[in-house]
Design a protein around this motif. Structure first.
Motif, short mmCIF file in Angstrom:
data_model
loop_
_atom_site.label_atom_id
_atom_site.label_comp_id
_atom_site.label_asym_id
_atom_site.label_seq_id
_atom_site.Cartn_x
_atom_site.Cartn_y
_atom_site.Cartn_z
N UNK A 1 1.06 -1.33 0.23
CA UNK A 1 -0.19 0.44 0.35
C UNK A 1 0.94 1.41 0.48
N UNK A 2 1.74 1.61 1.15
CA UNK A 2 2.65 2.67 1.17
C UNK A 2 3.67 2.84 -0.04
N UNK A 3 3.68 1.48 -0.74
CA UNK A 3 4.52 1.90 -2.09
C UNK A 3 4.03 2.29 -3.31
N UNK A 4 1.86 1.78 -3.26
CA UNK A 4 1.31 2.35 -4.68
C UNK A 4 1.56 4.16 -4.50
N UNK A 5 0.91 3.98 -2.89
CA UNK A 5 1.06 5.58 -2.43
C UNK A 5 1.89 6.49 -3.58
N UNK A 6 3.13 5.98 -3.22
CA UNK A 6 4.31 6.63 -4.46
C UNK A 6 4.26 6.68 -5.27
N UNK A 7 3.68 6.03 -6.08
CA UNK A 7 4.07 5.19 -7.39
C UNK A 7 2.66 5.39 -8.11
N UNK A 8 1.56 4.89 -7.81
CA UNK A 8 0.42 4.87 -8.84
C UNK A 8 -0.52 6.37 -8.98
N UNK A 9 -1.04 5.80 -10.18
CA UNK A 9 -1.81 6.94 -10.81
C UNK A 9 -3.09 5.48 -10.93
N UNK A 10 -4.15 7.04 -11.04
CA UNK A 10 -5.38 6.40 -11.62
C UNK A 10 -5.36 5.70 -12.91
N UNK A 11 -6.31 4.59 -13.31
CA UNK A 11 -6.17 4.12 -14.37
C UNK A 11 -4.84 3.20 -14.31
N UNK A 12 -4.03 3.18 -13.58
CA UNK A 12 -2.91 2.55 -13.27
C UNK A 12 -2.94 0.93 -13.26
N UNK A 13 -2.61 -0.36 -13.27
CA UNK A 13 -3.37 -1.54 -12.97
C UNK A 13 -2.52 -2.25 -12.32
N UNK A 14 -2.75 -2.64 -10.60
CA UNK A 14 -1.83 -3.55 -9.73
C UNK A 14 -2.71 -5.07 -10.30
N UNK A 15 -1.30 -6.22 -10.27
CA UNK A 15 -1.65 -7.65 -10.25
C UNK A 15 -1.47 -8.88 -8.93
N UNK A 16 -2.17 -8.87 -8.32
CA UNK A 16 -1.15 -9.33 -6.79
C UNK A 16 -1.58 -10.95 -7.12
N UNK A 17 -1.03 -12.04 -6.97
CA UNK A 17 -0.59 -13.25 -6.75
C UNK A 17 -0.60 -13.58 -4.97
N UNK A 18 -2.19 -14.69 -4.76
CA UNK A 18 -1.78 -15.08 -3.32
C UNK A 18 -3.25 -16.14 -3.66
N UNK A 19 -2.37 -17.45 -3.10
CA UNK A 19 -3.13 -18.11 -3.18
C UNK A 19 -4.12 -18.46 -2.25
#
Length: 191
Positions: A99-117
């Motif tokens: 979350x805190x890294x996304x606060x630095x980097x991410x902008x609206x319309x960007x994409x996150x892809x997560x992997x979690x079983x």
């Protein structure tokens, strides 16, 4: 060693692979093509084996796929900066490492892809909640139930298994399908 164990493992793995919804993978490919066209950023992350898969995927997307497309993917595995992650974990909470890294980097319309079983990792849940509140599109690759990410992610791809090894292998199959689509399909290589 039991030959039956190995044969049964492969049979169960085939079943997990067969559960991959190719129409959802195709949707990810189209989302990534739009991100490439519009210069959007793609962030990928996970914990444990999923963190290793995220790093592998970004290597293939950022190098291999980008070598074939008309411009380079803006992509980052945010579980690769150990110093930053440990600073966040120590000073705030491990639940905040993405979350805190996304606060630095991410902008609206960007994409996150997560992997979690499990789909229940608190740091992935918090990152997805933040993404939802900040117009960042979220994709979750999970195991059978989808966990809490099932309710939060914009696009969920659950693998029909609870076995960590098989689910993580299927996630990597999905990642390779995405990358090789850009490496091998001419219509994805051009603007």
């Amino acid at each position: 060693m039991s030959t039956n164990f190995l044969k049964n493992y492969i049979t169960a793995h085939h079943s997990a692979l067969d559960s991959i919804p190719t129409e959802s993978v195709e949707k990810i490919i189209q989302l990534f093509k739009t991100a490439l066209d519009e210069d959007r950023q793609i962030f990928v992350f996970g914990n444990g084996g999923s963190a290793a898969n995220a790093s592998h995927f970004i290597t293939d997307l950022g190098k291999g796929a980008s070598d074939k497309t008309y411009k380079r993917f803006r992509c980052l595995s945010i579980n690769d900066n150990v110093s930053w992650m440990t600073a966040i974990g120590n000073d705030y909470s491990y639940d905040d490492v993405f979350l805190r890294q996304l606060e630095n980097y991410a902008k609206p319309q960007d994409i996150i892809l997560m992997m979690s079983v499990s789909g229940n990792s608190p740091n992935l849940v918090k990152a997805t909640e933040w993404a939802k509140n900040n117009q960042v599109y979220s994709i979750a690759l999970t195991g059978r139930t989808g966990g809490k990410l099932k309710e939060l992610a914009d696009l969920l791809i659950p693998i029909a298994s609870d076995h960590y090894g098989r689910v993580e292998d299927c996630h990597m199959h999905i990642c390779h399908m995405i990358c090789y689509a850009f490496m091998e399909l001419e219509e994805l290589q051009q603007q």
